[in-house]
Each structure stands twice: as C-alpha cells, then as structure tokens.
Write a protein that holds these residues in place. Structure first.
Motif, PDB file in Angstrom:
ATOM      1  N   TYR A 288     -48.858  -8.588  57.204  1.00 42.62           N
ATOM      2  CA  TYR A 288     -48.055 -10.065  57.788  1.00 42.62           C
ATOM      3  C   TYR A 288     -48.349 -10.503  59.186  1.00 42.62           C
ATOM      4  CZ  TYR A 288     -45.226  -8.349  53.713  1.00 42.62           C
ATOM      5  OH  TYR A 288     -44.754  -8.745  52.494  1.00 42.62           O
TER       6      TYR A 288
ATOM      7  N   ALA B 286     -39.274 -10.405  55.167  1.00 42.12           N
ATOM      8  CA  ALA B 286     -40.184  -9.989  54.186  1.00 42.12           C
ATOM      9  C   ALA B 286     -40.005  -9.558  52.879  1.00 42.12           C
ATOM     10  CB  ALA B 286     -41.393  -9.537  55.139  1.00 42.12           C
TER      11      ALA B 286
ATOM     12  N   GLY C   5     -47.518 -11.514  49.470  1.00 37.17           N
ATOM     13  CA  GLY C   5     -46.665 -11.470  50.295  1.00 37.17           C
ATOM     14  C   GLY C   5     -46.248 -12.809  50.722  1.00 37.17           C
TER      15      GLY C   5
ATOM     16  N   VAL D 275     -41.193  -5.175  58.866  1.00 33.31           N
ATOM     17  CA  VAL D 275     -42.104  -6.281  59.205  1.00 33.31           C
ATOM     18  C   VAL D 275     -43.101  -5.147  60.272  1.00 33.31           C
ATOM     19  CG1 VAL D 275     -41.449  -7.561  57.885  1.00 33.31           C
ATOM     20  CG2 VAL D 275     -41.434  -7.318  60.648  1.00 33.31           C
TER      21      VAL D 275
ATOM     22  N   SER E 257     -42.041 -14.332  53.396  1.00 34.80           N
ATOM     23  CA  SER E 257     -41.796 -14.262  54.569  1.00 34.80           C
ATOM     24  C   SER E 257     -41.230 -15.156  54.580  1.00 34.80           C
ATOM     25  CB  SER E 257     -42.845 -13.331  55.969  1.00 34.80           C
ATOM     26  OG  SER E 257     -42.367 -13.515  57.105  1.00 34.80           O
TER      27      SER E 257
ATOM     28  N   PRO F  53     -43.495 -12.458  61.723  1.00 34.95           N
ATOM     29  CA  PRO F  53     -42.572 -11.971  60.254  1.00 34.95           C
ATOM     30  C   PRO F  53     -41.077 -11.510  60.516  1.00 34.95           C
ATOM     31  CG  PRO F  53     -43.821 -10.166  60.688  1.00 34.95           C
ATOM     32  CD  PRO F  53     -44.165 -11.696  61.308  1.00 34.95           C
TER      33      PRO F  53
ATOM     34  N   TRP G 192     -40.210 -16.798  58.811  1.00 37.26           N
ATOM     35  CA  TRP G 192     -41.232 -16.804  60.342  1.00 37.26           C
ATOM     36  C   TRP G 192     -40.206 -17.279  60.918  1.00 37.26           C
ATOM     37  CZ3 TRP G 192     -45.401 -14.119  59.140  1.00 37.26           C
ATOM     38  CH2 TRP G 192     -45.861 -14.328  58.094  1.00 37.26           C
TER      39      TRP G 192
END
Length: 415
Positions: free
Chosen positions: A127, A144, A299, A341, A301, A141, A303
C-alpha cells in the motif's frame, strides 16, 4: 469508494464541524482543515462513523491543534477537493481517490515529512508503494480493502459443487452446475461502469497480466487478450455471467448475491457485515489463477494527503501520526468494512479472535497489486476502462481491439 456503495448512498448535504475550537483559536494554536467523505449508510463500521470520537480524543491529547472537520458526500469529494485546490483554498488534510496530480505539482508533503521513521515504516509495503510518485510516498492509504471470491454455500450444495473453485476450469464447471439448478447469474462478472477496472484487473492478475509494465501502461498483451477471450467464450457466451455483465455494477451485484440471484462473485469484506446480519449462507476463498492456486488480489484504497499550502506540516504530522498509531488504526481497520494498513494494526487484529472473519483478507494484503494510481493520467484511463472493457467480452467482442484502444487512450493521456 465503490465497494461502500452497496447499500451505502452518499448523503446529499455537506457538514462542517470544528472540534476543540471555540469562537477563535488562542494564540499559538493551529487549526487544521480536514476534508473527508460522508456516507448516509455504511455496511459494517468505518472511519466515517468514528471521526468525531477519534478527533475528540486527539484534541484532548493535543490541545494546541484544533481540527475543523468537513464532511462532503463521497460522490462529490474528488470534485470538491479539485475545485478548492484550484481556487487556492486547499485543506490541510484531505481524503480522495486521487493524489498523483497534486504530488506532481509539488502541493503535498511526503510521508517522510509527516511521520517518524518507525511510523512510516509500519505501513504495509504494497500500500505504501501504491501511494508513491517517483518513489516518494504522498498518498496515505485509508479505508483499504482486498477482494476474495464469495459464494453462496446453499446454492453450491444444491448444485452438488463441493467447495470453492481452485482453477478457472473449476469455476466454469461450478457456474454450469449453478445454471443447471436455475441460478440466473452463476458468476457475477462486474464490468459495469461503477468498478469495471477492479473486476477486469482481478482476472488479468490471475493469468499473469495487468494494466502496466515496467515502462508504463501495457494493455495489449498476450495474457490480457487470452483472459478477455476466455471470459467472452467460456463464461459470457455460455450464459454463465448473466444477461448483461457489461452493465452489472458492484452495488447491484452485491444486492443480487444477497437475494440468491448470483452464485459467486468477487467481493470485499464489506459484504460480510450485511450477510452476517441476516445469517446469509456464504463463504469466501482466494480468487483462483487460470491454472490453479491463489491469484494476487487487487488492492483498493482511498488516500489521505497533506497539503503544503497553509504551512501546517508539523501539525498535520502530529494528527496523522495519532490517526495511524496502533490504537486508532485498529479502531477503524476492522468491523468487516476496512482493513488495517499498518503492520502493527494488522498484527493486533490478527491476534484478536473477534476479528477472525477479517484474517484471510488481512493475510493477503502484502500481496496486493494496484492499478497505476500513482500516475497523473490514471483517472482518464480508468474512465476509458469503465466505458470500453465490457464490450470486449460480449457477443462479437474483440478483446485485442479493445485493449489496443486502451493503450491508445493511455498514450494520449500521458502526453
């Protein structure tokens, strides 16, 4: 994020709350403007439900740093942030799907400016790398997730399918068995515009493909053509992916799964909260590679990022270090909604028997592969994927031509 749109439609009004701030700040105090998403409903718990408590605890521990928290409906968040930045009114900290343009324009603090070495090193590497631009991490991240293959255990039992498929051939066979007992959509292929880029990448990663190579975007590869061709010929053409996979959005897919209309699909841990609430008979497994074994998961996420404009780097670092401390990170990295994360929070949840449903998701996070979110051009390319990728797998679709078109779009977007 798209995964939270399942039974989670954004509220229509933004709200501003100043926590720990009176009519005016006292001398020496710093007020941080923090812009985050609001959600009307959420499946499971999330940081969206816990901001007030976390911020209140932070202000109590750090009385000279005040937090002006503004919530904006999730579907308006990126546009609101872009407009504020353009108008010279950037928040100090913001949540967004997009960080690369701001990083390239030198508007953000890097994580090395915000965290001590120990805290910065605690982020799960996959991440942290995804949040980087030119090897410097700017995107932090937040909320997530990684998906797994969910399936309806009752339908599998009725169709005499024993356990989750471990190869694509087994997945196709399971879908055929589900179709045989009348399941409308044996496999929920989610290539509608809500999150087609996630579904497509999951399949490509499972056959040694992806969206980018060492030199940048690379859609038209032999493995990607093979993947989309298999989907077209082995699932869609055989009626195993429903009537309109190019129009199936994640929100609708999750809802259909919960009604028994979809037998199996790629889904995120957020689905477990709703399923558990009604004691729905589901199980999940790693998504299989073409030949067998667990594929690298996608993945996902949101931010967080810290803007330089107001010169509040130290205060931003103090707040974010508190947010990503072990106690806080564990608080919002759980509850079957979002995954932790940081390594320390992951270990804490992994040791908590109450969080057992998340363990398999947490365990696969270090292997997560991301879309090229660190490229400024990604939002443009993502929009093209959402618009075009579904056509590649429908009747008469041309996977090679679609992938070539995406490469052309990416090349133009990179200019």
């Amino acid at each position: 994020m798209r995964r939270r749109q399942f039974l989670a439609h954004s509220a229509g009004l933004a709200g501003l709350t100043t926590l720990g701030l009176g009519a005016c700040a006292s001398d020496g105090d710093t007020t941080l403007k923090v812009l985050v998403a609001s959600y009307d409903k959420s499946v499971g718990s999330s940081i969206g439900d816990q901001w007030d408590g976390l911020v209140g605890a932070f202000v109590k521990a750090h009385p000279t740093v005040k937090i002006a928290l503004e919530r904006v409906p999730f579907d308006k968040l990126d546009r609101t942030l872009a407009r504020r930045v353009k108008d010279g009114d950037a928040p100090d900290i913001a949540q967004s799907n997009i960080f690369a343009p701001y990083a390239e324009d030198d508007q953000l603090y890097g994580t090395s400016d915000l965290f001590d070495i120990r805290t910065e090193a605690d982020f799960t590497r996959s991440y942290a790398e995804a949040g980087s631009v030119k090897h410097i991490q700017y995107g932090i991240p937040f909320l997530a997730s990684t998906p797994r293959l969910f399936y309806n255990k009752a339908l599998f039992k009725q169709a005499a399918v024993t356990g989750a498929p471990t190869t694509w051939d087994e997945l196709r066979s399971a879908a055929q068995a589900l179709k045989g007992i009348g399941v409308k959509t044996p496999y929920g292929l989610q290539l509608g515009p809500e999150a087609a880029e996630d579904e497509a990448l999951s399949w490509m990663l499972a056959d040694e493909g992806g969206y980018a190579g060492l030199a940048g975007y690379d859609f038209h590869t032999a493995s990607n053509v093979r993947t989309l061709t298999w989907l077209r010929d082995e699932l869609v053409a055989k009626g195993l992916a429903g009537a309109d996979p190019a129009g199936l959005n994640r929100t609708a897919a999750y809802e259909q799964f919960m009604r028994g209309g979809i037998g199996m699909l790629i889904a995120h841990p957020v689905l477990m909260g709703a399923a558990d609430k009604v004691k729905f008979p589901y199980a999940h497994a790693a998504f299989p590679t073409r030949r067998g074994g667990a594929a690298a998961p996608v993945g996902l996420s949101d931010w967080l990022m810290a803007f330089k404009q107001n010169g509040h780097g130290d205060a931003c670092g103090t707040f974010l270090s508190y947010l990503y401390g072990r106690k806080s990170a564990k608080a919002y990295g759980g509850g079957q909604a979002a995954l932790p994360v940081t390594s320390s929070a992951s270990s804490a949840l992994r040791a908590d028997a109450a969080q057992r449903p998340l363990w398999k998701f947490i365990d696969q996070m270090p292997q997560a592969q991301f879309q090229p979110v660190g490229l400024r051009s990604w939002p443009t390319v993502r929009a093209a994927i959402r618009k075009e990728i579904g056509a590649a797998v429908t009747k008469g679709g041309n996977p090679g031509a679609v992938l070539e078109s995406l490469d052309a779009t990416a090349t133009q977007a990179e200019l």
